[in-house]
Motif scaffolding. Structure first.
Motif, PDB file in Angstrom:
ATOM      1  N   TRP A  99       0.840  -1.197   0.000  1.00 32.49           N
ATOM      2  CA  TRP A  99       0.000   0.000   0.000  1.00 32.49           C
ATOM      3  C   TRP A  99       0.875   1.246   0.000  1.00 32.49           C
ATOM      4  O   TRP A  99       1.839   1.334   0.764  1.00 32.49           O
ATOM      5  N   PHE A 100       0.504   2.215  -0.836  1.00 34.52           N
ATOM      6  CA  PHE A 100       1.066   3.559  -0.793  1.00 34.52           C
ATOM      7  C   PHE A 100       0.004   4.445  -0.128  1.00 34.52           C
ATOM      8  O   PHE A 100      -1.034   4.721  -0.736  1.00 34.52           O
ATOM      9  N   LEU A 101       0.235   4.846   1.104  1.00 29.35           N
ATOM     10  CA  LEU A 101      -0.719   5.703   1.818  1.00 29.35           C
ATOM     11  C   LEU A 101      -0.297   7.152   1.594  1.00 29.35           C
ATOM     12  O   LEU A 101       0.586   7.673   2.266  1.00 29.35           O
ATOM     13  N   ASP A 102      -0.949   7.799   0.626  1.00 25.72           N
ATOM     14  CA  ASP A 102      -0.474   9.094   0.149  1.00 25.72           C
ATOM     15  C   ASP A 102      -1.577  10.142   0.097  1.00 25.72           C
ATOM     16  O   ASP A 102      -1.636  10.954  -0.817  1.00 25.72           O
ATOM     17  N   GLY A 103      -2.447  10.120   1.101  1.00 22.41           N
ATOM     18  CA  GLY A 103      -3.417  11.208   1.216  1.00 22.41           C
ATOM     19  C   GLY A 103      -2.703  12.496   1.604  1.00 22.41           C
ATOM     20  O   GLY A 103      -1.534  12.485   1.996  1.00 22.41           O
ATOM     21  N   PHE A 104      -3.397  13.614   1.497  1.00 20.78           N
ATOM     22  CA  PHE A 104      -2.795  14.870   1.950  1.00 20.78           C
ATOM     23  C   PHE A 104      -2.569  14.817   3.459  1.00 20.78           C
ATOM     24  O   PHE A 104      -3.056  13.917   4.144  1.00 20.78           O
ATOM     25  N   ALA A 105      -1.807  15.769   3.971  1.00 22.52           N
ATOM     26  CA  ALA A 105      -1.379  15.759   5.368  1.00 22.52           C
ATOM     27  C   ALA A 105      -2.556  15.501   6.310  1.00 22.52           C
ATOM     28  O   ALA A 105      -3.651  16.044   6.110  1.00 22.52           O
ATOM     29  N   PRO A 106      -2.364  14.669   7.346  1.00 24.23           N
ATOM     30  CA  PRO A 106      -3.462  14.342   8.272  1.00 24.23           C
ATOM     31  C   PRO A 106      -4.161  15.561   8.853  1.00 24.23           C
ATOM     32  O   PRO A 106      -5.374  15.537   9.072  1.00 24.23           O
ATOM     33  N   ALA A 107      -3.419  16.634   9.091  1.00 28.55           N
ATOM     34  CA  ALA A 107      -4.032  17.838   9.663  1.00 28.55           C
ATOM     35  C   ALA A 107      -4.984  18.507   8.670  1.00 28.55           C
ATOM     36  O   ALA A 107      -5.925  19.194   9.076  1.00 28.55           O
ATOM     37  N   LYS A 108      -4.753  18.311   7.356  1.00 24.38           N
ATOM     38  CA  LYS A 108      -5.558  18.958   6.333  1.00 24.38           C
ATOM     39  C   LYS A 108      -6.584  18.011   5.708  1.00 24.38           C
ATOM     40  O   LYS A 108      -7.566  18.437   5.123  1.00 24.38           O
ATOM     41  N   ASN A 109      -6.355  16.697   5.829  1.00 23.50           N
ATOM     42  CA  ASN A 109      -7.199  15.697   5.174  1.00 23.50           C
ATOM     43  C   ASN A 109      -7.426  14.513   6.127  1.00 23.50           C
ATOM     44  O   ASN A 109      -7.102  13.377   5.813  1.00 23.50           O
TER      45      ASN A 109
ATOM     46  N   THR B 180       2.537  -5.102   2.936  1.00 22.62           N
ATOM     47  CA  THR B 180       3.181  -3.965   3.597  1.00 22.62           C
ATOM     48  C   THR B 180       2.477  -2.661   3.259  1.00 22.62           C
ATOM     49  O   THR B 180       1.650  -2.592   2.356  1.00 22.62           O
ATOM     50  N   PHE B 181       2.855  -1.617   3.997  1.00 28.89           N
ATOM     51  CA  PHE B 181       2.446  -0.253   3.654  1.00 28.89           C
ATOM     52  C   PHE B 181       3.623   0.675   3.886  1.00 28.89           C
ATOM     53  O   PHE B 181       4.563   0.355   4.623  1.00 28.89           O
ATOM     54  N   ALA B 182       3.556   1.838   3.275  1.00 25.93           N
ATOM     55  CA  ALA B 182       4.516   2.907   3.554  1.00 25.93           C
ATOM     56  C   ALA B 182       3.798   4.238   3.387  1.00 25.93           C
ATOM     57  O   ALA B 182       2.886   4.370   2.559  1.00 25.93           O
ATOM     58  N   THR B 183       4.204   5.223   4.176  1.00 27.28           N
ATOM     59  CA  THR B 183       3.635   6.558   4.083  1.00 27.28           C
ATOM     60  C   THR B 183       4.662   7.582   4.538  1.00 27.28           C
ATOM     61  O   THR B 183       5.544   7.283   5.345  1.00 27.28           O
ATOM     62  N   TYR B 184       4.527   8.783   4.003  1.00 24.70           N
ATOM     63  CA  TYR B 184       5.464   9.856   4.347  1.00 24.70           C
ATOM     64  C   TYR B 184       5.240  10.392   5.753  1.00 24.70           C
ATOM     65  O   TYR B 184       6.116  11.018   6.335  1.00 24.70           O
ATOM     66  N   THR B 185       4.041  10.187   6.314  1.00 28.31           N
ATOM     67  CA  THR B 185       3.730  10.797   7.609  1.00 28.31           C
ATOM     68  C   THR B 185       4.147   9.902   8.769  1.00 28.31           C
ATOM     69  O   THR B 185       4.135   8.671   8.646  1.00 28.31           O
ATOM     70  N   ALA B 186       4.525  10.531   9.871  1.00 29.05           N
ATOM     71  CA  ALA B 186       4.857   9.786  11.087  1.00 29.05           C
ATOM     72  C   ALA B 186       4.018  10.284  12.262  1.00 29.05           C
ATOM     73  O   ALA B 186       4.370  10.091  13.424  1.00 29.05           O
TER      74      ALA B 186
END
Length: 212
Positions: A142-152, A173-179
């Motif tokens: 999975w590519f979890l690539d929604g906009f930033a959690p604070a905005k989306n 597996t998954f990966a995402t830019y957010t932590a």
């Protein structure tokens, strides 16, 4: 332009979502970010094989798909790459092509054809909270690539993360830019072993994981 079609504006050469006031990719280099976060974060291209299935939250410009397809082709594993993306606000093709013009070695023509000799692309439009649970597929990555959690925030809730886990193949597996902590906890509660690792560019950390 349709009500749900994604409007963009350019800021210092970077496409920014008007709806979410957030860039579509790294201000430094979107392709390098994709390779670091979504490909390397899912141990790709090493895991590629014919029939490998990637699913994604947020198709956006199509950059992640094209980068994955290029890596798949370079892996010479044979067969087809399956790529399914869930997108609530699709971008016009002309805007996608304008955004991706800076990456001339990507297979941009794949955006215009849903299937080729070595790939199948399926973009499912609508709210992912409704479309993911009824999807009949299972993803190896999975590519979890929604906009930033604070905005989306609706793209990162526990219910959707549970749906993602339910639609993940064994060992997937998954990966995402957010932590962000809430996102990591939602993924852990959904059945993933979650790991925070070094991020890309200005982002100190990112998150990846494997289904338990």
């Amino acid at each position: 332009m349709g009500e749900n079609q994604h409007k963009i504006e350019w800021r210092d050469g970077v496409p920014v979502s008007v709806r979410f006031d957030d860039p579509f990719y790294s201000l430094a280099d979107g392709l390098t970010e994709t390779e670091h976060v979504f490909l390397a974060g899912n141990d790709l291209p090493a895991r590629f094989r014919g029939g490998f299935h990637i699913a994604e939250l947020g198709f956006g410009t199509g950059l992640n798909f094209l980068a994955a397809l290029r890596a798949f082709r370079r892996s010479n594993c044979g067969g087809k790459l399956h790529f399914t993306s869930f997108e609530g606000y699709p971008m016009a093709l002309r805007d996608q092509i304008a955004v991706l013009d800076r990456y001339p070695d990507l297979p941009i023509d794949a955006l215009t054809r849903p299937e080729g000799s070595d790939y199948v692309l399926h973009v499912i439009e609508g709210d992912a909270r409704r479309t993911v649970p009824v999807w009949d597929g299972h993803a190896d990555a999975w590519f979890l690539d929604g906009f930033a959690p604070a905005k989306n925030p609706e793209m990162w809730g526990v219910d959707l993360m549970q749906a993602v886990a339910a639609k993940t193949a064994s060992g997937g597996t998954f990966a995402t830019y957010t932590a962000v902590g809430d996102v990591r906890r939602a993924l852990a509660a959904s059945g993933f072993e979650v790991e925070r690792i070094e991020g890309h560019g200005r982002k100190r950390h990112m998150t990846r994981g494997r289904l338990r």
